[in-house]
Enzyme design. Structure first.
Site, PDB file in Angstrom:
ATOM      1  N   SER A 137       0.820  -1.199   0.000  1.00  0.00           N
ATOM      2  CA  SER A 137       0.000   0.000   0.000  1.00  0.00           C
ATOM      3  C   SER A 137       0.864   1.264   0.000  1.00  0.00           C
ATOM      4  CB  SER A 137      -0.900  -0.009   1.238  1.00  0.00           C
ATOM      5  OG  SER A 137      -1.941   0.923   1.111  1.00  0.00           O
ATOM      6  N   PRO A 138       0.383   2.354  -0.606  1.00  0.00           N
ATOM      7  CA  PRO A 138       1.143   3.616  -0.546  1.00  0.00           C
ATOM      8  C   PRO A 138       1.365   4.051   0.899  1.00  0.00           C
ATOM      9  CG  PRO A 138      -0.629   3.756  -2.158  1.00  0.00           C
ATOM     10  CD  PRO A 138      -0.848   2.491  -1.395  1.00  0.00           C
ATOM     11  N   GLN A 189       1.344   6.731  -7.202  1.00  0.00           N
ATOM     12  CA  GLN A 189       0.125   7.394  -6.746  1.00  0.00           C
ATOM     13  C   GLN A 189       0.338   8.898  -6.855  1.00  0.00           C
ATOM     14  OE1 GLN A 189      -1.034   7.945  -2.498  1.00  0.00           O
ATOM     15  NE2 GLN A 189      -2.690   6.500  -2.973  1.00  0.00           N
ATOM     16  N   TYR A 191      -7.057  15.125   0.897  1.00  0.00           N
ATOM     17  CA  TYR A 191      -6.179  15.917   0.043  1.00  0.00           C
ATOM     18  C   TYR A 191      -7.024  16.616  -1.018  1.00  0.00           C
ATOM     19  CZ  TYR A 191      -2.646  13.396   2.644  1.00  0.00           C
ATOM     20  OH  TYR A 191      -1.882  12.888   3.670  1.00  0.00           O
ATOM     21  N   ARG A 222      -7.983   6.049  -5.767  1.00  0.00           N
ATOM     22  CA  ARG A 222      -8.204   5.806  -4.340  1.00  0.00           C
ATOM     23  C   ARG A 222      -9.218   6.816  -3.819  1.00  0.00           C
ATOM     24  NH1 ARG A 222      -4.287   4.475   0.804  1.00  0.00           N
ATOM     25  NH2 ARG A 222      -4.390   2.443  -0.213  1.00  0.00           N
TER      26      ARG A 222
END
Length: 772
Positions: free
Chosen positions: A418-419, A497, A579, A627
């Site tokens: 996962s990031p 990403q 974000y 995502r």
């Protein structure tokens, strides 16, 4: 009053006998009374039950071997009486569109609820417990003043809890289905789950035997189905007759019977505290867990065991009540999490009916996450093997090591690193740390390794340590990393990403103060609306105007072009965690009144424009994912229903998969943490839309990964912290499962380590005799 339990000083007279009041004559209250009296024969124990001795809700009770073991140890008399009454079986029948699939090896024991109450009444009378039936208990305050210990076992609608609500802090959640407890005058062969797809909607039957000639039958359906079927207008007799008709096949045309049965919605009860002074909550008064995991009576009986033991073991009442809550609260919380997962599964039952039969059955069996792939393989290997065959597992291959194709990219297994933001770049340039960090995890066997969020501009960074793709030098540094992965770990894909920090930018490195502004050198931030992340802490962002929106969109496009040149195999657009793009999606952070705000369609507009612009320059054969935060975990924010529509929109625009995360959008969120706690949102999107999904969030074991995949709740599983703990997590998962196939090849330099190292002698002779 608490002094009655205190240990006397040497030479002091013994304390007077403890006086105990039990409010509620259900199984938990009666068993607590019996145990407290058995352990202290001099105690005065009185039970108040406002109903008749045989008044009961429901018909049969299922108890686990674990609970029975506790009863056997605490009171052999009760255990022997129960053993004589139990009906035992080990099978579960799942009827899916007319086809019955059976899984064995589960082990159940049940008896009639009335018979259980008779056994407990008899035991109480033999021990000298005073039973005051058909009599309302005195008010809570009067009992507290007159008795040393007050046990409130007065159910989900507890009057005692209500009297001290300001102390106990109860929270009651009413759920989306209606259900009714009924019975059939014949014994089912197994635990039976069956669905009826009616013109009104989906209905489900939960049934199990509790005597040689009787079964409990619970009929459940969504509220809207219940109303559409007109059951909200039926009396008890009509409801019973119509339920028998809906499930005539399961019942063989035989009737159902009721017992003051009525339709109700399940309520989950949680309390901040379980005791107040000398009053303590027990069973449903303290907590409830959905009947689909058979937990209510089990939890109440286990509460009684723990409470009696703590009263016996602790020096005084406050210590006993504190120990009781300390012991039971984690167990109950775990059970409630499992019950909530099971409850939600049945609420969303209609989304699973299109699954292949064995996948549907496996999904149902593992719905609460208490039963897993590995556990079910031990219970019923033939059933599990058939489910694996239907999934497409090659012989001897666990689900997690089956390949998966996204556009032109075939991943050799279903594990994703996962990031994870590392905050270790200089001027946005990934360095040796990133090479080692990502390279190690690529060598560790995962099918796809994701970068951290790579920022599209200097102002789009979260911290000064964030990486970027807004300069040629950054792209060259990333190329060094992708070349290493492709050369030294062939078959591993590496994804980037792309994101923009929005209002959460210009903050310190995580370990210096997460989301805290820099001491100096802050840069201006921008967002959908001029709302700071934390008022009075973070700076007020500039609301992006048309020119600002166009500039940000072009920054994403330029970064995507560099990402393609840098050799990334997959691109993910970061629209989660508060974000910039996430800030447009959430109604809590987007207060715009122009075309980019308002309705969900308006809030989606800019993220979709960015997606389209990036997709246009991203190579056509390489997949692109998105995502999202599927819920904000905050009132008024993005909901699960919104998440489905957000995923639908991105899929319609060409997203190859949706990476489903949650939260981190607003600081006052209240997540429901727990094992795999975010996966139900991925599950819902996948099974509603048929879109591939990446599940993420506290997935920590290879057994969880196999379970989620085989149940059809996810297509890929992303793990973060496990890969920080063990960069070779995937290879070790293969070794622990005895898998050596192409889904997890060991790099040639590491092949000598593909078996667990020996850990000391294991050849010592085993003891055979005990000599005295």
């Amino acid at each position: 009053m608490a002094g009655a339990l205190a240990v006397p000083a040497a030479g002091a007279p013994p304390p007077r006998a403890l006086r105990v009041a039990v409010v509620g004559g259900g199984p938990g209250g009666l068993y607590a009374a019996a145990l407290l009296k058995r352990l202290g024969p001099a105690r005065e124990v009185t039970v108040w039950e406002r109903g008749a001795p045989d008044d009961t809700f429901g018909f049969g009770v299922v108890l686990s071997d674990e609970t029975l073991g506790g009863i056997a140890h605490a009171d052999p008399v009760v255990h022997r009486a129960l053993q004589e009454e139990f009906v035992r079986w080990d099978g579960i029948d799942i009827v899916h569109r007319g086809r019955t699939l059976t899984s064995g090896g589960h082990g159940f024991a049940a008896l009639g609820r009335r018979r259980l109450l008779e056994i407990l009444h008899e035991r109480c009378r033999c021990l000298g417990v005073v039973l005051r039936v058909r009599e309302e208990a005195p008010p809570a305050a009067e009992l507290s003043a007159a008795y040393d210990l007050v046990v409130a076992a007065d159910g989900v609608h507890s009057r005692t809890r209500a009297a001290y609500a300001d102390v106990f802090g109860p929270r009651v959640t009413t759920h989306r289905c209606r259900y009714i407890w009924l019975a059939a005058d014949f014994a089912l062969d197994a635990f039976r789950f069956e669905t009826a797809e009616t013109g009104h909607g989906v209905m489900q039957l939960h049934g199990y035997p509790y005597a040689k000639n009787a079964s409990t039958v619970i009929v459940e359906m969504r509220e809207e189905v219940w109303r559409a079927a007109g059951l909200d207008r039926c009396d008890e007799a009509e409801s019973t007759e119509r339920c028998a008709a809906f499930f005539a096949g399961a019942l063989g045309g035989r009737p159902l019977r009721s017992n003051s049965s009525s339709w109700t919605a399940f309520r989950t009860v949680v309390n901040d505290r379980w005791s107040h002074g000398n009053t303590v909550l027990l069973g449903d008064a303290a907590h409830t867990a959905h009947f689909s995991i058979g937990s209510g009576t089990k939890l109440a009986v286990e509460d009684a065991l723990a409470l009696a033991a703590c009263v016996e073991e602790q020096p005084d009442l406050p210590a006993a009540l504190a120990a009781y809550e300390s012991e039971r609260r984690p167990v109950v919380a775990s059970t409630q999490r499992a019950a909530a997962a099971s409850l939600r599964w049945f609420e969303e039952l209609g989304t699973y009916l299109g699954q292949p039969p064995h996948q549907f059955a496996f999904n149902l069996l593992t719905r609460s996450r208490r039963v897993t792939h590995d556990n079910l393989r031990l219970r019923d290997p033939a059933f599990t093997e058939t489910a694996e065959d239907d999934f497409g597992c090659p012989p001897g291959t666990p689900p997690m090591f089956t390949p998966f194709r996204l556009r032109g990219l075939t991943l050799r297994n279903r594990v994703v690193v996962s990031p994870m933001d590392m905050y270790s770049a200089t001027d946005g340039v990934p360095g040796d740390f990133h090479l080692v960090h990502l390279g190690a995890r690529a060598l560790g066997g995962a099918g796809l390794v994701m970068t951290e969020m790579v920022c599209v501009s200097p102002q789009g960074r979260i911290t000064p340590g964030c990486t970027g793709l807004y300069t040629p030098g950054q792209a060259a540094a990333w190329r060094r990393i992708t070349d290493f992965v492709h050369r030294r770990s062939p078959g591993t894909a590496v994804g980037v990403q792309l994101g923009h920090s929005g209002r959460k930018g210009s903050t310190r490195l995580m370990w210096e103060g997460i989301d805290q502004p820099l001491d100096d050198g802050n840069w201006p931030v921008s967002a959908a609306s001029p709302l700071p992340y934390r008022a009075g802490v973070n700076q007020v962002p500039r609301e992006l105007d048309p020119a600002g929106l166009a500039a940000v969109r072009e920054q994403f496009v330029s970064a995507a072009v560099r990402a393609a040149e840098a050799g990334f195999d997959l691109l993910e657009l970061h629209c989660a965690h508060g974000y910039l793009l996430s800030g447009f999606l959430s109604p809590l952070t987007n207060r715009r009144t122009d075309a980019y705000g308002g309705s969900l369609a308006g809030r989606l507009r800019f993220p979709l424009e960015v997606f389209d612009a990036v997709r246009a320059v991203w190579p056509d054969d390489r997949p692109m994912t998105v995502r999202i935060s599927a819920t904000d975990w905050a009132h008024g924010g993005t909901t699960g229903e919104d998440a489905v529509e957000i995923a639908r929109a991105f899929a319609a625009h060409g997203a190859d998969a949706i990476d489903v995360s949650t939260g981190q959008v607003v600081p006052d969120e209240a997540p429901e943490y727990g094992r795999s706690y975010q996966t139900p949102y991925a599950d819902r999107i996948r099974n509603t839309l048929g879109v591939p999904v990446v599940a993420v969030g506290a997935i920590s074991s290879w057994d969880d990964v196999n379970s989620l995949l085989l149940a059809g709740r996810a297509d890929l599983c992303a793990l973060a912290r496990p890969h920080l703990y063990d960069p070779h997590w995937t290879l070790h998962a293969a070794a622990e499962q005895g898998y050596t196939g192409p889904g997890a090849p060991w790099p040639p330099p590491y092949r000598a380590g593909n078996r667990t190292p020996p850990a000391g002698r294991t050849d010592a002779p085993k003891p055979r005799l005990t000599l005295s």
